[in-house]
Every structure is written in C-alpha cells, then in structure tokens.
Design a protein around this motif. Structure first.
Motif, short mmCIF file in Angstrom:
data_model
loop_
_atom_site.label_atom_id
_atom_site.label_comp_id
_atom_site.label_asym_id
_atom_site.label_seq_id
_atom_site.Cartn_x
_atom_site.Cartn_y
_atom_site.Cartn_z
N VAL A 26 34.64 34.11 38.22
CA VAL A 26 34.49 35.55 38.40
C VAL A 26 34.70 36.32 37.10
O VAL A 26 33.96 37.26 36.80
CB VAL A 26 35.47 36.05 39.47
N LEU A 27 35.69 35.91 36.30
CA LEU A 27 36.07 36.74 35.15
C LEU A 27 35.79 36.13 33.79
O LEU A 27 35.54 36.86 32.83
CB LEU A 27 37.57 37.07 35.23
N LEU A 28 35.87 34.81 33.68
CA LEU A 28 35.83 34.20 32.35
C LEU A 28 34.46 33.65 31.98
O LEU A 28 34.03 33.79 30.84
CB LEU A 28 36.88 33.09 32.27
N GLU A 29 33.80 33.00 32.90
CA GLU A 29 32.48 32.46 32.58
C GLU A 29 31.46 33.58 32.42
O GLU A 29 31.55 34.62 33.06
CB GLU A 29 32.01 31.51 33.68
N ASP A 30 30.48 33.33 31.57
CA ASP A 30 29.38 34.29 31.44
C ASP A 30 28.59 34.34 32.73
O ASP A 30 28.48 33.35 33.46
CB ASP A 30 28.45 33.87 30.29
N LEU A 31 28.04 35.51 33.03
CA LEU A 31 27.13 35.61 34.16
C LEU A 31 25.93 34.69 33.92
O LEU A 31 25.52 34.49 32.77
CB LEU A 31 26.66 37.05 34.34
N PRO A 32 25.35 34.12 34.98
CA PRO A 32 24.30 33.11 34.80
C PRO A 32 22.93 33.71 34.45
O PRO A 32 21.93 33.45 35.11
CB PRO A 32 24.27 32.43 36.18
N TYR A 33 22.93 34.53 33.41
CA TYR A 33 21.69 35.16 32.97
C TYR A 33 21.61 35.06 31.45
O TYR A 33 22.61 34.80 30.77
CB TYR A 33 21.62 36.62 33.43
N HIS A 34 20.43 35.29 30.92
CA HIS A 34 20.22 35.22 29.48
C HIS A 34 20.98 36.36 28.78
O HIS A 34 20.85 37.52 29.15
CB HIS A 34 18.72 35.32 29.18
N GLU A 35 21.80 35.99 27.78
CA GLU A 35 22.57 36.96 27.01
C GLU A 35 23.20 38.02 27.92
O GLU A 35 22.90 39.21 27.84
CB GLU A 35 21.69 37.62 25.94
N LEU A 58 42.78 38.99 41.00
CA LEU A 58 42.64 37.63 40.49
C LEU A 58 43.66 37.32 39.40
O LEU A 58 44.21 36.21 39.36
CB LEU A 58 41.22 37.42 39.96
N TRP A 59 43.94 38.27 38.53
CA TRP A 59 44.94 38.02 37.49
C TRP A 59 46.33 37.89 38.11
O TRP A 59 47.15 37.07 37.67
CB TRP A 59 44.93 39.14 36.45
N ILE A 60 46.61 38.69 39.13
CA ILE A 60 47.91 38.58 39.81
C ILE A 60 48.05 37.21 40.46
O ILE A 60 49.08 36.54 40.36
CB ILE A 60 48.06 39.71 40.85
N LEU A 61 47.00 36.76 41.17
CA LEU A 61 47.06 35.46 41.82
C LEU A 61 47.15 34.33 40.81
O LEU A 61 47.81 33.32 41.05
CB LEU A 61 45.83 35.28 42.72
N THR A 62 46.49 34.48 39.67
CA THR A 62 46.58 33.45 38.64
C THR A 62 47.99 33.37 38.08
O THR A 62 48.54 32.28 37.87
CB THR A 62 45.59 33.75 37.51
N THR A 63 48.61 34.53 37.84
CA THR A 63 50.00 34.54 37.38
C THR A 63 50.91 33.88 38.41
O THR A 63 51.81 33.11 38.07
CB THR A 63 50.46 35.98 37.12
N ALA A 64 50.66 34.18 39.69
CA ALA A 64 51.45 33.56 40.75
C ALA A 64 51.27 32.04 40.74
O ALA A 64 52.24 31.28 40.92
CB ALA A 64 51.06 34.13 42.11
N ALA A 65 50.04 31.58 40.54
CA ALA A 65 49.79 30.13 40.49
C ALA A 65 50.52 29.48 39.32
O ALA A 65 51.04 28.37 39.43
CB ALA A 65 48.29 29.87 40.40
N VAL A 66 50.56 30.17 38.18
CA VAL A 66 51.27 29.64 37.02
C VAL A 66 52.77 29.53 37.32
O VAL A 66 53.44 28.57 36.91
CB VAL A 66 51.02 30.52 35.78
N LEU A 67 53.30 30.52 38.06
CA LEU A 67 54.71 30.45 38.45
C LEU A 67 54.97 29.26 39.37
O LEU A 67 56.02 28.62 39.30
CB LEU A 67 55.14 31.75 39.11
N VAL A 68 54.02 28.98 40.26
CA VAL A 68 54.15 27.79 41.10
C VAL A 68 54.16 26.54 40.23
O VAL A 68 54.96 25.62 40.45
CB VAL A 68 53.01 27.73 42.14
N LEU A 69 53.27 26.50 39.23
CA LEU A 69 53.26 25.35 38.32
C LEU A 69 54.58 25.24 37.58
O LEU A 69 55.11 24.13 37.38
CB LEU A 69 52.10 25.49 37.34
#
Length: 908
Positions: free
Chosen positions: A138-147, A377-388
C-alpha cells in the motif's frame, strides 16, 4: 548413570575409556559427572557416525588418565591461558556436519525449549511479515504503472478555497487535456457511482462491473493492452453528446484479462468479436494485461468509452468525472500546481462559467491510500514491531536460562581442549537451527495471515492493491531474530571465558556463574517486555472502545431484518421512465405479497454509505424566479420509490406519507430536519422549493439519517421516482423489511424477478447489517489487529515474567532452604518471590504507561468517541498488568514454599 546402568550404543572399548576418564576426573553426580559423560558420548558418537572405527577413535582420543587428570586440575591459571588462545574458526565440511548433528541432538534433548523458541520466533516474524506485506503493497512499493511518481489525481478546486476537492465537469476535463506545458496526458473515469451491466442473454445472465473511461485513460497510466487497442478520441470526445452520460456514442469495449479468461475461454480471435451487455452488442477492441487494475473506482470486468462530447448533461453545471494525469517529465507536483494557476486564469477569461476554478493536484499514491489509511498502517506496523520486540525478549530470556543450564557442558569442552572459537561455532550452529525453524514457521504463519487479511477486510484496503508476500520485512525480522539469538546465545561462552571451568564443573548450582549482572540483564529485558505490552494493550483498548462507540452511534435506522439488492433495467428493453416505473411497481407488489415481508421500497443511495448527489435547491418566497443568488442551498438528493421510509424504519415527523400522497397531481419532495435551518420558524411542510428540475412542494419532514457510520449529518431531500424517472435510468437499490432473517428471502425474490424478466440479475443481495459492517470495515480492521497484537504481547510478557521468576527461584533453592531452616515460614518466602515479581512488573508498567500516553497522540487519528488519554482505558491497563504480574509470580512463589529443606541442605 545414577542407577549404575550404562546407556547402550557404544563399543565396549569406548565405554571402558569413558569410565576411566570419569574416574580420573574425580567427579560425582552432584559436581557434573552426568554432563561430562554426556559430552564424551556425543564426541564418540560423532566420530563413529563419520565412519571412524572404535579403535581409531580410542587411539585418536589419547591417554584417558591424562585427560581425566587435566579435567580434575583445570583452574584459573589454565583458564587464563585458554583465554589467550584464538581457537580455530575454519572447519571442514565433515566437521561442520558433525557440529550440526551435535546441535540437533542437543535440541532433541530439550524439545520443550526448542518448541517454545521456534513458536515465539514464528509469532514475531510471522506477524511482522504479514503486516509489512500490507504496508509494502500500500505505501512502499511503487504503483504498478509506468513512472508512477509522475501520476496525479486531478480534482476541481477554487482560488478562494484551494483545499476544496470536487469532481470534474466534462468540458473542464477536455480543457485540461490541452495543457501540454503541465500534463503529458490526462484521462477521465466515471467514478461517481459503480456501473454494472448484465452480460449475455437467455436464462443465466451474469452481472459484471463496467468502468466508463475517456480516451487516453490507459495511456496516461502507461499501460498497453495485451491484445488490440484502447479507445480513440472520437469514441469519447465526439462531436456531440448522445443525450445521457450513461450511453457512449460508439459501442466499443475493452475486456479485462479475467473476463476474457472466464467468459471467453481466452479466445485468440477475441478482438473484433462482440459482447452482449444489457441486450446490446458491443465490439471488443482490446484486452488488458493480467493484473491490471484501475487506481480509481471499483475493480472492473470491462471498460467502455465515456461520452464526453459537449452538450446535454456534459455542461458546466454537472460535476461527475474523475481524472488522472501524467505530469511533464521533471515537473514536481508543486511546480505543476503553480503553473495551472496561470492557465486557469486564462481559461476563466475565455469561459466565465469556470472563472476562479483551478485543478487541485494530488499525488496518485496519496489519493489512493488516504491519510487515515496511511496512519492506520503505520500504527499497525509499529504494533507489529512491538510484538516482535516482546518475542525477541522472550527468546533472549530463554537463551539466558539455557545458557546457565549448559555451563558444565561448555566447561567440559573447554577443559578437553576446545578453544573459544569452537565453542562459539557450536552455539552459532544451534541458534541458527532455531532461527531457521522460527523463520520458516513464521513465513507459513505470515502467508496464512495475509490470506486472512484479504478475506476478512477487503474494504479496508485500496481496491487496486495486490497483496503478495515480500521479503524485505522478513529479512528485517529474521535479522533482528538472528542478532537476538547471537548476542544472548553467545553469553554463556563469553561468561565461561571469564570463569574457571573447574569452578563450574565442581559447582552443584547451575546458576553459580550467572552473577548479579546476568540477573539484572534478564530482569531488565522483562521490564522492557512489559512496557511494550502495556503500549499495545492500551492501544488495543482505545481502539476497542472507539469501535464500541462507533457501534453505538444512533443511525435512525432499524437495520435488522432489512434486505437490499439491486436490479439494473437495460435501456434497450426499458426505454423510458414510464416503463421503468411500471416495472418497479410490479416488482414491489410481488415482493410485498411474499410471506413475512412487511414493507418494500427503493432508493438511489443507501444511508451510511457516504454523501452522494449533492445538489442545490432554491427557496425565496419573495423572489420565486431564482434571481436571488443567496437563496441557493446545498442538499443531498435521494430518489425513492415504494415504501422506502417504512422499509428502512425512517420516522415521518410531519406531513403526509408517500403512500398516501397523490404523486401525479403535483411535484413534491420530502426533506429531513436539516431544512429547518433554512426555513427558521416557518413550517417546512407546504413550502415550495426549486429542486431536481421542478418547483416542488414539501409534502413531509422525516428524521435526519446520518450519511456515515460516524453519525455525520447533512440536509437531505427525497424525490419520488415516479416524478423523476425520465431524468435518467436510475439504478435503484431495493429495500425489503421482513419478519425474522431477511436473507431467507433471497431465492424467493430471485424467482419473482425471473418470472418478470428472465434476463435480469438480482445483484449483490445483502442484509443491511452487512452493508453497515462494510462501512465500518477499516475501523474493525484496525481494532481486530491491534487487539490481536495486544493479546500476543500480554501473553508473551506473562510467559517471560514467569520464566525469569521460575529460573530465579530454581537458582535460589539453597538460599530458600536455608531461610526456611532458620525459621522463615511459607508466607514470608511467598512474599519474597512476589516482591521480585512486582520489581519487574511495576517499572515496566510505569514505562509502558508513558509510552502509551505518547503513542496515544498518534493513535488519536483513528479514534472515535474516545480520547487518547481516556482514564478508563488507563485504569483498565493498570488493573490488567497488576493481575498479570500476580499470576506470573504466584506459581514460582508456590513452588518456592515447597522446597525440601533437608534434601536441599544435604545436597549442599
């Protein structure tokens, strides 16, 4: 062995050698004889497994008397000499194989330990990999289009309110296509509402989603068709509009790869063929490649050209198009926005209808994701890192405990001549096996988690996102795990290098070399683990309370027992308003006669699904000709049919019921309570307003129904379909209220529909409760995941605290035995252990509450009806962790009180 029997499996000459070494070493079962014997057996088993004969192994071992005496006299001076030895890191393949087999055997002798470590690592790595897969897509990969960095969403705005965002008008979209100094390409798509059509004919039509796009839309995205072509300018920007925005001038279509595969069997000659939509033949001119998804609108089965020719509804008064544009190469969004201001001024001078308007450019990724979803998504990612983090802390403490239990094994190997390097290699091998097992299990768990996320919360993620397993966060999680395993797993070897092996071998207490520093490190890890768990539990409780508040929002609708579905009436068979109205009336009559049905209606847009058809109405009793510009007011408009208010449980507050009103004698409308702001002290009923192309008398006032599940309200007017059916072919959502479960009506309504017109499709039948559930999908998604993370972190912190306490109690058995022999009762011993549990829990709780307070400011963007500093939440967190601390300390405390004083002191 303790009972005098020796384990089978080694030749007699080897058994005699082992016995001689043990006798010369002078060790008994208290001071390490069992560990020494186990290490010696492992040494010979490895050699024999590698193909050496017993005689060769005995000869290679050397004099057993010398070896035994070396073990017996190993002391600090010898340890100091060994600390100066660098050891040998390089090993042959055979030696590596032997080391791996040795590590496997060691882990096989401790299956509980290995299983717990692998499971804990799998949870941490799996959760992070699954969440990162979503974050990455959703946030890091480029959208699947040219440039994709050059793509922007284009809204229409105004110089006096640059932050305003509205749909585009057709002539404005055509103008933007000519601004070559800003845009390389501009494409439009109709996203005002999802458009569908019935595919095929006969007894089994299929409902498909149709996207109407302008020429240049696919080219703007930089996507080429797999077969054929896309749309030409003449197919959407023709010489004149066909009279309706729903009917293109030229009947051409581009298929999705999925529809080409499922309906046409990947026919190679598909281009030039035809597809039947609503009984009308369309020429297939192209097929899009597999995996292509539009960034705007719903996932489409096929695309048709949108008629954007001048005239008709394509005037300056109709805002209904969305657009995506490709910026000139090297042009930033900010620079492009500034250039459009100059072009907009010139355009306004040529065309007064657009004076002051200008495009608002938003990077396409930002538009697709949205600010709220990005924060979530950033909040959930931070939560996942805390689980790790909590998982890694648990593993660290487990490795510390195992390191203490292996002191004698390592001391023996050191006494037998193994250098520090060889000891490190052995520990690295064992930890590597644990990491590999945890990583593989974590990847399996992550794959399951990603599939579950796709199935349970598809509406919480952008429709054009394709979730696929990525390796970036898995590599990160595995790296963190390996670092944890290496740093804390190597601690026993580091401590042994600073301790005389003889001291370890002759000590009856496995924790003798642990030291105050190790105990403090283990305790500090538990404090850190508790703090991370507190942050997650606080966040989970806040989101749970927020979601509970969302469910409690009064929507003014009796959602239970309501079934909704759609029926699309093809214009070819239902060409005018009278035919469509007659169909709906007969359908409503048939459905109303079904057993259990209480009322039947229809609407152009369901409640709680966002704003739609925001038009204007005019009211000025003194200037009825529309000349007073200040007498125009915005309102949402809904087209209704049948007993819509009754079917949805919307209360009529004043005036007449639509069923009791003569809808043929006078143009009428019903309004909600929001209109009272316009009329002031006047009674709205009986007032005349200009709305929906006619002067209409207000026939009644109904209660205000929120347009969102968060309770947001707006002015709303309801226009009878019978009076407005000729405006367009309205796609009405049917609403049926029934006794009991509405889903039981599906098949019976489908049969009635088939009896009326066998080529029609009952599309998307859903209970209205499911409609509301979909509207709450993003909030539910965040709440469920955060709750799951909080539960995992709490469980891991409980296990970690218990493990440290249990290990501490085990290491202090002699001390506890002495205390009890001197008169300490069980209550005093129990309090001692519980105080130690409190010394770990309370600092962690305090640190976690501070972290939760800071993190709450971040989570606040997702909350509804509850503050980030909600005192009830924090009191609940404190209560949970006080109870958790008592639970984790109670079992070790009880175990401590059951120490056998006589046996412990005699062993000492």
């Amino acid at each position: 062995m303790r009972d005098g029997r020796r384990p089978p499996g080694l030749p007699d000459e080897v058994e005699r050698l082992i016995a001689r070494v043990l006798d010369e070493a002078g060790l008994d079962f208290v001071t390490g004889r069992r560990e020494v014997e186990r290490e010696l057996r492992a040494h010979f088993e490895d050699g024999l497994a590698a193909g050496a004969s017993p005689e060769e192994m005995v000869r290679r071992f050397g004099d057993p008397v010398v070896t035994g005496r070396r073990i017996a006299r190993t002391g600090p001076r010898a340890a100091a000499r060994r600390r100066g030895q660098r050891g040998r890191w390089w090993m042959s393949g055979t030696e590596w194989g032997a080391e791996v087999r040795r590590a496997v055997r060691r882990l096989a002798r401790a299956p509980g330990f290995a299983a717990v470590v692998v499971a804990t690592l799998a949870l941490g790595v799996g959760v992070n990999t699954a969440i990162f897969t979503v974050l990455n897509a959703v946030l890091l990969e480029d959208l699947p289009y040219h440039e994709p960095h050059r793509l922007v969403r284009v809204y229409e705005s105004h110089v006096e309110d640059p932050g305003m965002q509205t749909f585009l008008r057709a002539p404005v979209l055509a103008e933007y296509r000519t601004w070559d100094e800003v845009f390389d390409a501009v494409g439009g798509i109709y996203t005002y509402r999802e458009v569908g059509a019935d595919l095929g004919d006969g007894d089994a039509p299929r409902r498909v989603t149709v996207a109407r796009v302008s020429a240049g839309y696919f080219e703007t995205l930089g996507v080429r068709p797999e077969r054929g072509r896309t749309f030409l300018d003449a197919e959407s920007f023709g010489p004149g509009e066909a009279g309706s925005t729903t009917v293109p001038i030229v009947h051409t279509a581009v298929l999705s790869h999925g529809l080409w595969n499922s309906h046409f069997g990947r026919a190679p000659d598909i281009v030039g063929g035809t597809v039947l939509l609503d009984g009308v033949s369309w020429e297939i001119v192209g097929v899009m490649p597999a995996g292509f998804r539009s960034p705007l609108g719903s996932r489409a089965d096929l695309w048709v050209p949108q008629d954007l020719g001048a005239g008709g509804s394509n005037g300056f008064g109709n805002c209904y198009m969305s657009a995506v544009a490709r910026l000139r190469d090297g042009l930033t969004v900010e620079a492009a926005q500034e250039r459009t201001r100059t072009l907009s001024v010139a355009y306004g001078e040529r065309q007064p209808d657009v004076e002051g308007s200008l495009p608002r450019l938003v990077p396409l990724r930002d538009d697709v994701v949205g600010a709220t979803r990005r924060s979530m998504l950033w909040i959930l990612t931070t939560a996942a890192v805390l689980v790790l983090l909590t998982a890694c802390v648990n593993v660290a403490n487990l490795l510390f405990a195992r390191g203490l239990s292996r002191d004698r094994d390592l001391a023996l190997r050191s006494a037998l001549g193994s250098g520090r390097a060889r000891l490190v290699v052995g520990i690295l091998t064992e930890n590597g096996l644990l990491a590999a097992g945890g990583g593989l299990a974590g990847m399996g768990l992550a794959w399951t988690g990603v599939r579950a996320l796709e199935a349970t919360a598809p509406q919480a993620l952008p429709s054009m996102i394709d979730l696929h397993m990525g390796g970036t966060v898995f590599a990160f999680g595995l790296l963190v795990t390996l670092v944890t395993l290496l740093v804390f797993g190597l601690t026993p070897a580091w401590r042994l290098s600073r301790t005389a092996p003889a001291d370890v071998l002759r000590s009856g207490d496995r924790a003798a070399t642990a030291g105050l520093l190790v105990r403090r490190i283990r305790g500090g890890l538990v404090v850190l683990q508790v703090a991370a768990a507190v942050v997650l539990v606080a966040g989970g409780l806040l989101l749970a309370r927020s979601f509970g508040s969302l469910l409690d929002v009064p929507l003014g609708i009796e959602a239970g027992g309501v079934l909704t579905y759609e029926v699309h009436l093809p214009t070819a068979r239902y060409p005018d308003g009278a035919a469509r109205q007659a169909f709906y009336e007969e359908l409503h009559d048939r459905v109303a006669r079904l057993p259990g049905v209480r009322s039947v209606g229809a609407t152009s847009w369901l409640p709680a699904n966002g704003r739609y058809h925001t038009w204007g109405f005019y009211w000025d009793p003194e200037a009825t000709d529309g000349s007073n510009d200040d007498a125009w007011y915005p309102t949402d408009v809904r087209v209704i049919a049948g007993d819509y208010f009754g079917s949805m449980g919307i209360e009529l507050l004043a005036g007449r019921d639509p069923r009791d009103t003569d809808l043929e004698s006078e143009a009428v409308a019903w309004v909600n309570q929001g209109f009272e702001q316009v009329f002031g002290d006047l009674d709205p009923v009986g007032q005349q307003i200009w709305l929906a192309g006619a002067v209409r008398r207000i026939a009644g006032v109904v209660e205000s129904i929120p347009y969102s599940v968060r309770g947001d309200l707006s002015r709303k007017a309801y226009v009878p379909h019978v009076q407005y059916a000729d405006n367009r072919n309205w796609a009405l959502v049917q609403t049926v209220r029934a006794e009991g479960s509405a889903t039981d009506l599906h098949e019976r309504i489908r049969q009635e529909l088939h009896a009326m017109d066998g080529a029609l499709v009952m599309y998307r039948p859903r209970a209205f409760d499911d409609v509301l559930s979909g509207a709450r999908a993003q909030d539910r998604f965040a709440t469920l995941l955060m709750g799951a993370f909080a539960g995992l972190a709490l469980l891991l912190s409980l296990v970690g605290t218990y493990g440290v306490l249990a290990g501490t109690v085990a290491g202090r058995f002699r001390e506890i035995g002495v205390r009890m022999a001197l008169g300490a009762d069980a209550g005093r011993v129990r309090r001692m252990v519980l105080r130690y549990a409190a010394s770990l829990t309370i600092p962690g709780l305090a640190l976690g509450l501070v972290g939760a307070w800071v993190a709450g400011r971040w989570v606040e963007a997702l909350l509804f009806g509850v503050s980030a500093t909600d005192p009830i939440t924090y009191v609940a967190v404190v209560a949970i962790f006080v109870v958790a601390g008592l639970l984790s300390g109670w079992l070790p405390a009880e175990r401590a009180t059951r120490v056998d004083t006589i046996r412990t002191l005699s062993a000492d």
